[in-house]
Design a protein around this motif. Structure first.
Motif, PDB file in Angstrom:
ATOM      1  N   ILE A   4      11.830 -11.077   3.561  1.00 26.65           N
ATOM      2  CA  ILE A   4      12.674 -10.056   2.926  1.00 26.65           C
ATOM      3  C   ILE A   4      13.945 -10.705   2.372  1.00 26.65           C
ATOM      4  CG2 ILE A   4      14.088  -8.012   3.361  1.00 26.65           C
ATOM      5  CD1 ILE A   4      12.057  -7.130   5.423  1.00 26.65           C
ATOM      6  N   GLU A   5      14.522 -11.618   3.140  1.00 22.36           N
ATOM      7  CA  GLU A   5      15.755 -12.284   2.718  1.00 22.36           C
ATOM      8  C   GLU A   5      15.534 -13.061   1.427  1.00 22.36           C
ATOM      9  OE1 GLU A   5      19.196 -15.299   4.471  1.00 22.36           O
ATOM     10  OE2 GLU A   5      17.264 -15.124   5.507  1.00 22.36           O
ATOM     11  N   TYR A   6      14.439 -13.811   1.375  1.00 22.47           N
ATOM     12  CA  TYR A   6      14.141 -14.595   0.170  1.00 22.47           C
ATOM     13  C   TYR A   6      13.926 -13.665  -1.029  1.00 22.47           C
ATOM     14  CZ  TYR A   6      11.793 -17.804  -3.034  1.00 22.47           C
ATOM     15  OH  TYR A   6      11.449 -18.552  -4.137  1.00 22.47           O
ATOM     16  N   PHE A   7      13.179 -12.597  -0.813  1.00 18.81           N
ATOM     17  CA  PHE A   7      12.870 -11.679  -1.906  1.00 18.81           C
ATOM     18  C   PHE A   7      14.130 -11.001  -2.439  1.00 18.81           C
ATOM     19  CE2 PHE A   7      11.447  -7.571  -3.641  1.00 18.81           C
ATOM     20  CZ  PHE A   7      10.545  -8.027  -4.587  1.00 18.81           C
ATOM     21  N   TYR A  24      -1.105 -10.343  -2.783  1.00 15.11           N
ATOM     22  CA  TYR A  24      -1.122  -9.636  -1.498  1.00 15.11           C
ATOM     23  C   TYR A  24      -1.931  -8.333  -1.536  1.00 15.11           C
ATOM     24  CZ  TYR A  24       2.547 -12.920  -0.214  1.00 15.11           C
ATOM     25  OH  TYR A  24       3.267 -14.066   0.051  1.00 15.11           O
ATOM     26  N   GLY A  25      -2.648  -8.106  -2.639  1.00 11.59           N
ATOM     27  CA  GLY A  25      -3.496  -6.924  -2.711  1.00 11.59           C
ATOM     28  C   GLY A  25      -2.747  -5.625  -2.891  1.00 11.59           C
ATOM     29  N   LEU A  26      -1.628  -5.678  -3.618  1.00 17.00           N
ATOM     30  CA  LEU A  26      -0.809  -4.488  -3.877  1.00 17.00           C
ATOM     31  C   LEU A  26      -1.071  -3.975  -5.288  1.00 17.00           C
ATOM     32  CD1 LEU A  26       2.546  -5.944  -2.501  1.00 17.00           C
ATOM     33  CD2 LEU A  26       1.067  -4.301  -1.332  1.00 17.00           C
ATOM     34  N   MET A  42       5.655  -3.666   1.802  1.00 21.72           N
ATOM     35  CA  MET A  42       4.823  -4.618   2.536  1.00 21.72           C
ATOM     36  C   MET A  42       5.670  -5.484   3.453  1.00 21.72           C
ATOM     37  SD  MET A  42       2.562  -7.787   1.049  1.00 21.72           S
ATOM     38  CE  MET A  42       4.088  -8.658   0.635  1.00 21.72           C
ATOM     39  N   LEU A  43       6.816  -5.951   2.924  1.00 21.15           N
ATOM     40  CA  LEU A  43       7.677  -6.832   3.716  1.00 21.15           C
ATOM     41  C   LEU A  43       8.303  -6.094   4.900  1.00 21.15           C
ATOM     42  CD1 LEU A  43       9.443  -8.859   0.864  1.00 21.15           C
ATOM     43  CD2 LEU A  43       7.597  -9.606   2.366  1.00 21.15           C
ATOM     44  N   LYS A  49      -3.144  -2.178   2.128  1.00 20.28           N
ATOM     45  CA  LYS A  49      -4.167  -1.167   1.836  1.00 20.28           C
ATOM     46  C   LYS A  49      -3.603   0.263   1.902  1.00 20.28           C
ATOM     47  CE  LYS A  49      -5.996  -0.875   6.583  1.00 20.28           C
ATOM     48  NZ  LYS A  49      -5.656   0.541   6.797  1.00 20.28           N
ATOM     49  N   ASP A  50      -2.455   0.411   2.576  1.00 20.05           N
ATOM     50  CA  ASP A  50      -1.837   1.728   2.708  1.00 20.05           C
ATOM     51  C   ASP A  50      -0.779   1.995   1.638  1.00 20.05           C
ATOM     52  OD1 ASP A  50      -3.342   2.354   4.975  1.00 20.05           O
ATOM     53  OD2 ASP A  50      -1.925   1.343   6.299  1.00 20.05           O
ATOM     54  N   ILE A  51      -0.563   1.033   0.759  1.00 18.61           N
ATOM     55  CA  ILE A  51       0.439   1.188  -0.309  1.00 18.61           C
ATOM     56  C   ILE A  51      -0.267   1.620  -1.591  1.00 18.61           C
ATOM     57  CG2 ILE A  51       2.197   0.016  -1.690  1.00 18.61           C
ATOM     58  CD1 ILE A  51       2.662  -1.847   0.702  1.00 18.61           C
TER      59      ILE A  51
END
Length: 203
Positions: A4-7, A24-26, A42-43, A49-51
């Motif tokens: 999360i920090e990097y993103f 990541y399959g989003l 996701m992070l 799969k739930d997004i």
């Protein structure tokens, strides 16, 4: 897996976000703000799969110019910001050529995301006079390079450079790849040469 920090501390172009989403399959379609949203979910622990996509692609047959009116619904009606809609607005405003505004596109995305069954073509016309009502959202925050460049040219100091756009691009690259806020400030242009030296050392 990125953190999360990097993103949060790095700037990503839309194609970079799409690449991450596919990796990541989003969902990989949508605006930068929407792609950011998927990755951040996701992070924060939501399984890919739930997004689900915030908006579904509009596959309905497009309305023709003659089928559009002020009362036409923006959601699930077949209304799209295309040449038929452009002809309608040109006729409405009595102009030879009509160009869609960013506020109109943002409004359409909001309608699709919220499944807004009340919004009509009349609402699109109304926001042309008050675009700030739809521009103050997360999507506007993704236009960081554009804002950076605008603020750079508001600083009179840019005039001392022979090729200011090149200077702006270099400064943006330094800021983009750092943990600093992705915004222009006067100190950047003052420290231009020292920033370049520091950046070259890191590279």
């Amino acid at each position: 897996m990125i953190t999360i920090e990097y993103f949060n501390n790095h700037y990503f172009y839309k194609k970079d976000l799409q690449r991450l989403c596919r990796k990541y399959g989003l969902p990989a379609n949508g605006t930068k703000a929407e792609l950011n949203n998927y990755i951040l979910k996701m992070l924060h622990g939501v399984l890919p799969k739930d997004i689900k996509p915030l908006r579904k692609l509009n596959k309905q047959k497009s309305l023709q110019f003659s089928e559009i009116s002020l009362d036409t619904k923006l959601f699930n009606s077949g209304f799209k910001l295309n040449n038929e809609a452009r002809k309608y607005f040109a006729n409405y405003f009595h102009v030879a050529n009509f160009h869609f505004k960013k506020s109109m596109a943002i409004k359409m995305r909001q309608v699709q995301t919220n499944h807004d069954n009340r919004a009509t073509v009349k609402d699109l016309i109304l926001i042309l006079n008050k675009p700030s009502k739809v521009l103050s959202n997360s999507e506007e925050d993704t236009y960081q390079w554009n804002h950076f460049l605008q603020d750079f040219y508001k600083d009179p100091s840019y005039r001392k450079f022979n090729m200011p756009i090149k200077v702006a691009a270099i400064l943006w690259k330094i800021i983009r790849d750092s943990n600093l806020p992705k915004k222009y400030n006067h100190n950047l242009i003052i420290d231009y040469y020292s920033l370049i030296k520091q950046y070259k050392k890191r590279c």
